[in-house]
Every structure is written in C-alpha cells, then in structure tokens.
Design an enzyme around this catalytic site. Structure first.
Site, short mmCIF file in Angstrom:
data_model
loop_
_atom_site.label_atom_id
_atom_site.label_comp_id
_atom_site.label_asym_id
_atom_site.label_seq_id
_atom_site.Cartn_x
_atom_site.Cartn_y
_atom_site.Cartn_z
N HIS A 25 -29.87 -24.02 48.27
CA HIS A 25 -30.02 -23.96 49.73
C HIS A 25 -28.45 -24.13 50.31
O HIS A 25 -27.99 -24.81 49.53
CB HIS A 25 -31.07 -24.75 50.39
N HIS A 73 -21.70 -25.60 52.74
CA HIS A 73 -21.67 -25.70 50.97
C HIS A 73 -22.95 -25.41 50.37
O HIS A 73 -23.81 -25.85 50.80
CB HIS A 73 -20.70 -26.67 50.37
P1 2AM Z 1 -25.67 -31.73 48.45
O1 2AM Z 1 -26.43 -30.48 47.92
O2 2AM Z 1 -24.28 -31.39 48.57
O3 2AM Z 1 -25.82 -32.77 47.41
C1 2AM Z 1 -30.99 -32.39 50.14
O4 2AM Z 1 -30.82 -33.59 49.62
C2 2AM Z 1 -29.70 -31.64 50.94
O5 2AM Z 1 -29.19 -32.68 52.10
C3 2AM Z 1 -28.59 -31.46 49.90
O6 2AM Z 1 -28.11 -30.13 49.98
C4 2AM Z 1 -27.79 -32.52 49.87
O7 2AM Z 1 -26.44 -32.11 49.87
C5 2AM Z 1 -27.73 -32.92 51.48
N1 2AM Z 1 -27.70 -34.21 51.54
C6 2AM Z 1 -27.92 -35.26 50.78
N2 2AM Z 1 -27.70 -36.51 51.51
C7 2AM Z 1 -26.85 -35.99 52.43
C8 2AM Z 1 -26.16 -37.16 53.19
N3 2AM Z 1 -26.26 -38.42 53.30
N4 2AM Z 1 -25.51 -36.51 54.02
C9 2AM Z 1 -25.19 -35.04 54.18
N5 2AM Z 1 -26.01 -34.30 53.19
C10 2AM Z 1 -26.80 -34.70 52.43
#
Ligand code: 2AM
Length: 194
Positions: free
Chosen positions: A53, A135
């Site tokens: 996603h 991303h």
């Molecule tokens: P990532 O894929 O780059 O790890 C569910 O956890 C989603 O939220 C994931 O896409 C994750 O990004 C993102 N995510 C998790 N922790 C986060 C944070 N503290 N700030 C922003 N995005 C976050």
C-alpha cells in the site's frame, strides 16, 4: 501524525490506523513481482502482496470515537481521480527498507494528503511535522544498500483511498483496509478500494 491531543494514555487502546492508497490485488501482485525481480534472493524480506500500500497519513493508535470522527471527515474529502507512475526505487538505510516512488507526485495526491492531514488535525491528531514522501515499501530488513535500482515504470489509475489497520503478529505485520472512499467522496466496500 502521532498521539491524539492529550490522549497519550490511550497508546495501548484502540487500533493502529492509517490512511492509504490500496492497489487492487492484480497490481499488488505486479508490484510484488517487480520487487522480487529487483532484489537479489536473500537480500531482504519482501512485503507480502496483500500488504502492499501507499501510506497517505499515519495516525497511530485510534479509539472508537476518534475513528468515527476520522471516517466522517474522510467521507467529505474530494480530490478527483488521478494516476500515479512508480518510476523510482529507493533505499532508506535507517529502517532498511526498499521502496517504489514517483519522481513527479501529481498535485491531486498532494491535495489528498493535505486534506486528510487537515481531517486528522480536526479529529485531534497532531502532525509529526515530517515532510510527506509518497512511497510504497516493497521490502524490509535489507541486509545491505542495494545501490542504484532501475525500475520499469508502473502506472496506477487511483480511484479511491482507505482507512486501514496495521496489526503486528508473530509472523509479521498484517495490514488491511477497514473503510474505503472514492476520490469523489462516495463510500466503497473496503475490499475494492481502487
Ligand atoms: P512504511 O511502509 O514506510 O514502514 C502502516 O504501518 C503504515 O504506516 C506503513 O506504510 C508504514 O510505513 C507507515 N508508518 C508506520 N509508522 C509510521 C510513522 N511513525 N510515521 C509515518 N508512517 C508510519
């Protein structure tokens, strides 16, 4: 987004939620296959196709009242349809993730993120203030920097967005859409977000 205003004590309560663009299964499989082709065997852990996603706004822990507020606000967001082209791959050494991104994020994507950030703010969530980088994480725990990666561009005609839940299990993270809306503000079944 991080802790809702004044509710740090809720950290262990509710669900861990985020707004996201959710590819349909065929596109998830295509992106997964591309990631597999990009990453040498054993160089990292591929994200499962059904988990792929693009996060729009990360919310963190959300209780029932907050979720209702977010859903009402999300239902009022209208940006119109847009397309994304994943044409760049990148590596972040801190979290050791490989991601696919867009060298030219379209304005409606920025508008959607801004509208959802405002919605989250209206529901009491405080922005972490980090600049948004669109991303889609395709692999985690990379054992080394993969260096320059050339990506065969992938187009995505986006029709909606979702409120999704992130759960951590012994076998790894599981992400799933809970609610979905079209970019014209109509509700959609969560199983067919875009
Ligand atoms: P990532 O894929 O780059 O790890 C569910 O956890 C989603 O939220 C994931 O896409 C994750 O990004 C993102 N995510 C998790 N922790 C986060 C944070 N503290 N700030 C922003 N995005 C976050």
């Amino acid at each position: 987004m991080a802790h809702p205003v004044g509710t740090e004590s809720h950290d262990q309560a509710g669900q861990r939620l985020f707004f996201a663009l959710w590819p349909e299964p065929a596109l998830q499989r295509r992106l997964h296959a591309l990631a597999r082709a990009t990453l040498p065997h054993g160089a990292g852990r591929l994200v499962l196709p059904e988990n792929l996603h693009l996060t729009l706004v990360f919310l963190g822990q959300v209780d029932e009242d907050q979720r209702r507020c977010l859903e009402a606000a999300a239902g009022a967001v209208k940006t119109g349809r847009f397309s994304l082209e994943f044409d760049v791959a990148g590596y972040w050494p801190g979290p050791r993730v490989l991601w696919f991104g867009c060298s030219r994020p379209p304005q409606p994507l920025r508008d959607l993120v801004a509208a959802l950030q405002r919605s989250a703010g209206d529901c009491g969530f405080v922005s972490e203030g980090r600049p948004y980088t669109a991303h889609l994480t395709v692999a985690r725990k990379l054992v080394r920097n993969p260096g320059a990666v050339t990506l065969v561009p992938v187009d995505w005609s986006v029709e909606g967005f979702v409120l999704a839940e992130s759960q951590t299990h012994a076998a790894g993270a599981r992400h799933r859409p809970l609610q979905a809306w079209t970019l014209e503000g109509r509700p959609l079944p969560a199983s067919t977000p875009s």
